[in-house]
Design a protein around this motif. Structure first.
Motif, short mmCIF file in Angstrom:
data_model
loop_
_atom_site.label_atom_id
_atom_site.label_comp_id
_atom_site.label_asym_id
_atom_site.label_seq_id
_atom_site.Cartn_x
_atom_site.Cartn_y
_atom_site.Cartn_z
N UNK A 104 164.31 45.79 97.74
CA UNK A 104 164.98 45.42 98.99
C UNK A 104 166.48 45.64 98.85
N UNK A 105 167.11 46.28 99.86
CA UNK A 105 168.55 46.52 99.85
C UNK A 105 168.97 47.78 99.13
N UNK B 28 174.81 55.52 99.63
CA UNK B 28 173.76 54.77 98.95
C UNK B 28 173.99 53.28 99.17
N UNK B 29 172.91 52.55 99.05
CA UNK B 29 172.96 51.10 99.05
C UNK B 29 172.19 50.69 97.79
#
Length: 129
Positions: A54-55, A83-84
């Motif tokens: 997640x994320x 990007x994350x």
């Protein structure tokens, strides 16, 4: 030189290119309206993918910006790489070399995007010959 101002963006989801549906990539068209020092519109495309945590995600995009920059008319292309990493963003947006036209021929530079309370703005550091 530095340009700044607000912009509005519309992203529209698109179907995957035939034959690569199983890659599970997101595909979107980009439609922007820049105001301020850059009075312009842009059209482009974005590809994205989510991570297994997640994320975490990434995207690449290309958009052609057409209008006036500090009263100089023309167009140029911006290339995005973002990007994350578990919620921590990293974004690089730069002018594609030799993509400038008309009075913006030879432009180079990079753009920062800021999002506060749902409102988008840009800071564009650039140079012209």
């Amino acid at each position: 030189m530095r340009a700044s101002g607000p912009f509005e963006v519309k992203l529209a989801s698109q179907s995957a290119a035939p034959g690569i549906e199983s890659a599970q990539l997101g595909r979107h068209t980009i439609d922007k309206r820049f105001s301020g020092d850059l009075e312009a519109t842009s059209l482009g495309e974005m590809l994205s993918a989510g991570g297994n945590v997640q994320g975490s995600a990434g995207y690449v995009a290309i958009e052609r910006v057409t209008g006036t920059l500090h009263d100089k008319r023309g167009s140029f292309v911006l290339q995005h790489t973002g990007t994350m990493n578990r919620g921590v963003p990293s974004l690089s947006i730069s002018v594609v070399p030799d993509s400038g036209t008309e009075e913006l021929a030879g432009i180079s530079g990079s753009m920062q995007i800021q999002i506060e309370q749902g409102k988008h703005s840009y800071v564009f550091d650039y140079s012209l010959p």
